[in-house]
Design an enzyme around this catalytic site. Structure first.
Site, PDB file in Angstrom:
ATOM      1  N   ARG A   1       0.870  -1.178   0.000  1.00  0.00           N
ATOM      2  CA  ARG A   1       0.000   0.000   0.000  1.00  0.00           C
ATOM      3  C   ARG A   1       0.907   1.228   0.000  1.00  0.00           C
ATOM      4  NH1 ARG A   1      -2.245   0.015   6.300  1.00  0.00           N
ATOM      5  NH2 ARG A   1      -0.186   0.101   7.256  1.00  0.00           N
TER       6      ARG A   1
ATOM      7  N   ASN B   1      -5.379   6.962   4.379  1.00  0.00           N
ATOM      8  CA  ASN B   1      -4.993   6.347   5.657  1.00  0.00           C
ATOM      9  C   ASN B   1      -3.571   6.756   5.947  1.00  0.00           C
ATOM     10  OD1 ASN B   1      -4.879   4.337   7.906  1.00  0.00           O
ATOM     11  ND2 ASN B   1      -3.345   3.434   6.573  1.00  0.00           N
ATOM     12  N   GLU B   2      -3.359   7.375   7.094  1.00  0.00           N
ATOM     13  CA  GLU B   2      -2.017   7.704   7.576  1.00  0.00           C
ATOM     14  C   GLU B   2      -1.162   8.327   6.478  1.00  0.00           C
ATOM     15  OE1 GLU B   2      -0.503   4.155   9.509  1.00  0.00           O
ATOM     16  OE2 GLU B   2      -1.567   4.712  11.332  1.00  0.00           O
TER      17      GLU B   2
ATOM     18  N   GLU C   1      -7.175   4.514  15.772  1.00  0.00           N
ATOM     19  CA  GLU C   1      -6.714   3.132  15.932  1.00  0.00           C
ATOM     20  C   GLU C   1      -5.990   3.037  17.271  1.00  0.00           C
ATOM     21  OE1 GLU C   1      -4.326   1.910  12.586  1.00  0.00           O
ATOM     22  OE2 GLU C   1      -5.750   2.732  11.156  1.00  0.00           O
TER      23      GLU C   1
ATOM     24  N   TRP D   1       3.315  -7.392  11.407  1.00  0.00           N
ATOM     25  CA  TRP D   1       3.214  -7.817  10.027  1.00  0.00           C
ATOM     26  C   TRP D   1       3.892  -9.175   9.998  1.00  0.00           C
ATOM     27  CZ3 TRP D   1       4.641  -2.919   6.629  1.00  0.00           C
ATOM     28  CH2 TRP D   1       3.609  -1.971   6.762  1.00  0.00           C
TER      29      TRP D   1
ATOM     30  N   GLU E   1      -0.974  -8.474   7.524  1.00  0.00           N
ATOM     31  CA  GLU E   1      -1.218  -8.169   8.937  1.00  0.00           C
ATOM     32  C   GLU E   1      -1.821  -9.324   9.737  1.00  0.00           C
ATOM     33  OE1 GLU E   1      -3.192  -4.353   9.122  1.00  0.00           O
ATOM     34  OE2 GLU E   1      -1.263  -3.375   8.769  1.00  0.00           O
TER      35      GLU E   1
HETATM   36  C1  GAL Z   1      -1.784   1.458  11.002  1.00  0.00           C
HETATM   37  C2  GAL Z   1      -2.679   1.500   9.791  1.00  0.00           C
HETATM   38  C3  GAL Z   1      -3.655   0.335   9.751  1.00  0.00           C
HETATM   39  C4  GAL Z   1      -2.969  -0.921  10.064  1.00  0.00           C
HETATM   40  C5  GAL Z   1      -2.243  -0.830  11.356  1.00  0.00           C
HETATM   41  C6  GAL Z   1      -1.461  -2.070  11.666  1.00  0.00           C
HETATM   42  O1  GAL Z   1      -0.607   2.161  10.772  1.00  0.00           O
HETATM   43  O2  GAL Z   1      -3.411   2.676   9.752  1.00  0.00           O
HETATM   44  O3  GAL Z   1      -4.239   0.281   8.475  1.00  0.00           O
HETATM   45  O4  GAL Z   1      -2.098  -1.194   9.003  1.00  0.00           O
HETATM   46  O5  GAL Z   1      -1.315   0.227  11.322  1.00  0.00           O
HETATM   47  O6  GAL Z   1      -0.357  -2.223  10.812  1.00  0.00           O
END
Ligand code: GAL
Length: 681
Positions: free
Chosen positions: A112, A150-151, A314, A322, A364
């Site tokens: 991504r 996202n981020e 989150e 990962w 993940e």
């Molecule tokens: C964050 C991200 C999520 C998920 C999570 C765990 O950085 O926004 O989509 O990837 O980490 O890796």
């Protein structure tokens, strides 16, 4: 303009990926969420293909079904624009959308964040998609808000595709107008780097030693930031045309990104992703300073600088991981609650866990959600149910503000320049950590404030003491504001390497500390990086303190008082710290080195800034104290990050908001325990 999340009570949410599960599970999932006090879900984060399976064909039926079900279960929904994961059909058709490394390697489909913000083709597709989503869901009753992408700038915060080089040239032309002005700004005469035509100009590329011109490197970070902001702004401008009573946010905060301008121009408020379990990661050297998961309080404070009340999009719900990296263990019993309350203590009124259930496939598979793969009840879910009960008891905390009289001033130019420049960056990072650690261990609440948010001295007026530890790049305007703040009774503390660079990172011919000279009443004589043969210490009224990083011998001007000397053999009696008093009680301190925790602690005591709440509670250093305030009422969050019981001493009658009982005297905090006390009205 204030950009806060406005909540009338503390709320729980969760990140959910309906596309990862059989639809027959959705209803049960939503009901079990509600049974655990979770009434908001975030969806749609990476699911672009599902709504646009091919060019020019949109199909919202999948999320329509999910939203209908969610609305029926009284679940509120935050929708994401899925632009962090372009579909394969798009990047195959438009490879210009793919980012490259500095060395020119293409980032292919398969992970991504492999796109670049500057691709015209990508922007066209994003614009069309966001418009279609906004039109379709902009007045959907279940949708309360939007997360952009996202981020932004997580994982990848540099962009070197062909379209980026082109956009960089346009950015520079707009900023400098003439090639001469640009050549001058980057000191192009050095090593014959002068450009004779704009077409010769590039972002950094592979060079001997891998690093190009330092001033161009600094400009490129400002360019990366501007690109991310424009990308977010494009999306939020479109959404605002179609949405009604839905907020727009994103989940930050990452590098090469002016998060203040992002928040001010594109968002209603900033949200944050908090993973304190990184402190326990197998591969990480994250515990150098001994703060472990408590260090996330520093990040939360930085988010608070953007949005005094914010949300956590989150929040840690299980082990990180990962399949190939970032592996860390399951949170121990109590740690999910502890980290949730850590976020709330710092100003979050909405906490959303990542994620409902652990991903059954993909990168993940070890990044655990609240549910394990087997979907059976577990202790993490039970902890969330407990948090929900406690959130009800803490409802009135929503909207109260973190209370700090001490601040650290930061700015993006120094942050970006200091990533590369070894003569101020590493020392600044260590000093900021030392200041943070001293504030933590003395229970002195601390804010971060960014220069972007400082219009004039009044912007600092709520703080008694402001540290601006190593502002290598300092303008006359900023020095003037700090001087006015001292004239109004404030105290500024600055450290070595202040004011020796200009906004392009060049070192002008002038005595150091440049614009801080008049402010602090001092000039710098000799200066050197710390020498391994001559470790330095400060001697301050007979007490010795480590003087890390750097040594500048100081020459006090006029009424400035020398207050400490370097204690090492090298520079006998050389002045190491000065104080310029201001009429009206203010002062400007200058320290000719980096800051150790011990030195900051001594300064906080000397300035009577330490432990402002000791009349209410006294805590051991192992416990963090966060204070939120609404009117005359204070909410004291006591957070025990250790696996041992800690004792806190209540110095006045206090209400334990979690149990309802009145307390005074000894309060026991169990391992990883949390207590929230109410003081005052
Ligand atoms: C964050 C991200 C999520 C998920 C999570 C765990 O950085 O926004 O989509 O990837 O980490 O890796």
């Amino acid at each position: 303009m204030e950009k806060s999340m406005v909540m009338d009570r503390l709320e729980l949410g969760v990140c959910y990926y309906p596309e990862h599960w059989d639809e027959s599970l959705w209803r049960d999932d939503l009901r079990r969420m509600a049974a655990h006090g979770i009434h908001t879900v975030r969806v749609f984060e990476f699911a672009w293909n599902l709504v646009q399976p091919e060019n020019d064909r949109y199909d919202f039926s999948f999320f329509d079904r999910f939203l209908e079900l969610a609305a029926g279960e009284n679940m509120r929904v935050i929708l994401c624009t899925p632009t962090a994961t372009p579909p394969a059909w798009l990047t195959e058709a438009y490879p210009e959308a793919l980012n490259r490394t500095r060395d020119g390697k293409l980032m292919h489909h398969g992970h991504r964040r492999h796109y670049t913000y500057h691709s015209p083709a990508y922007n066209t597709y994003v614009r069309k998609l966001v418009k279609a989503m906004g039109k379709h869901y902009g007045s959907h009753p279940a949708v309360i808000g939007w997360q952009i992408d996202n981020e932004l700038n997580c994982e990848i915060d540099e962009f070197y595709a062909d379209v980026d080089h082109t956009a960089f040239r346009a950015y520079l032309r707009e900023r400098f107008r003439t090639l001469d002005a640009f050549n001058d700004a980057i000191g192009a005469r050095f090593w014959n780097q002068t450009y004779s035509d704009w077409s010769e100009v590039h972002l950094e590329r592979h060079t001997p030693h891998g690093q190009g011109n330092p001033h161009l490197a600094l400009l490129s970070k400002a360019f990366f930031s501007a690109g991310a902001i424009a990308f977010a702004r494009m999306q939020s401008d479109i959404l605002r045309q179609y949405t009604k009573n839905q907020f727009i946010t994103t989940n930050g905060i990452f590098g090469h990104l002016d998060n203040h301008t992002l928040t001010q121009t594109a968002l209603d408020f900033m949200m944050y992703d908090s993973y304190p379990n990184f402190a326990y990661a197998q591969q990480a050297d994250l515990d150098k300073d001994g703060l472990r998961d408590r260090k996330w309080s520093m990040q939360l404070s930085r988010v608070r600088a953007l949005s005094p009340n914010f949300g956590v999009m989150e929040q840690q719900a299980g082990a990180n991981g990962w399949d190939f990296s970032m592996l860390s263990p399951m949170p121990l019993p109590g740690q999910i609650r502890l980290w949730t309350m850590q976020s709330v203590g710092h100003g979050a009124d909405y906490i959303s866990y990542f994620r409902w259930r652990t991903a059954p496939y993909g990168t993940e598979i070890y990044w655990h959600g609240l549910n394990d793969y087997d979907n059976r009840p577990n202790r993490r879910l039970a902890e969330v149910a407990q948090i929900h009960t406690e959130f009800k008891r803490l409802a009135e905390v929503a909207g109260s503000r973190y209370e700090a009289k001490l601040a650290v001033l930061t700015d993006y130019l120094n942050e970006w320049d200091g990533e590369r420049d070894r003569w101020h960056g590493p020392m600044n990072r260590e000093s900021v950590t030392a200041i943070f650690a001293a504030a933590q261990h003395t229970h002195t609440p601390l804010d971060f404030i960014n220069l972007n948010a400082v219009e004039n001295a009044d912007s600092l007026a709520r703080y008694a003491v402001v540290f601006y530890p190593h502002a290598a790049i300092l303008t006359d305007d900023t020095a003037e504001i700090l001087k006015a703040y001292c004239e109004q009774g404030g105290t500024v503390v600055m450290g070595a390497r202040t004011g020796y660079k200009d906004v392009y990172g060049r070192c002008p011919m002038r005595p150091m500390p440049g614009p801080a000279s008049a402010l602090c009443g001092v000039t710098v004589g000799e200066y050197s990086l710390a020498h391994s043969l001559r470790p330095l210490e400060l001697d301050w009224e007979g007490t010795r303190f480590a003087a890390p990083g750097f040594a500048e011998t100081l020459e006090p001007l006029e009424e400035t008082q020398p207050i400490a000397t370097f204690a090492a053999q090298q520079q006998e009696e050389a002045v190491a710290m000065t104080c310029k008093p201001y009429p009206g009680g203010g002062a400007a301190y200058y320290v000719g080195s980096g800051f150790s925790e011990a030195l900051v602690t001594a300064l906080l005591h000397k300035l009577r800034a330490a432990q402002p709440f000791e009349v209410l509670v006294q805590c051991p250093p192992e416990v963090e104290l966060c204070v939120r305030r609404k009117g005359d009422t204070r909410y004291l969050f006591l957070l025990n990050y250790t696996d041992r019981e800690q004792r806190v001493e209540g110095k006045t009658p206090l209400i334990n908001m979690l149990s309802g009982e009145e307390l005074e005297g000894r309060i026991a905090l169990p391992p990883f325990g949390v207590t929230v006390l109410r003081a005052g009205a």
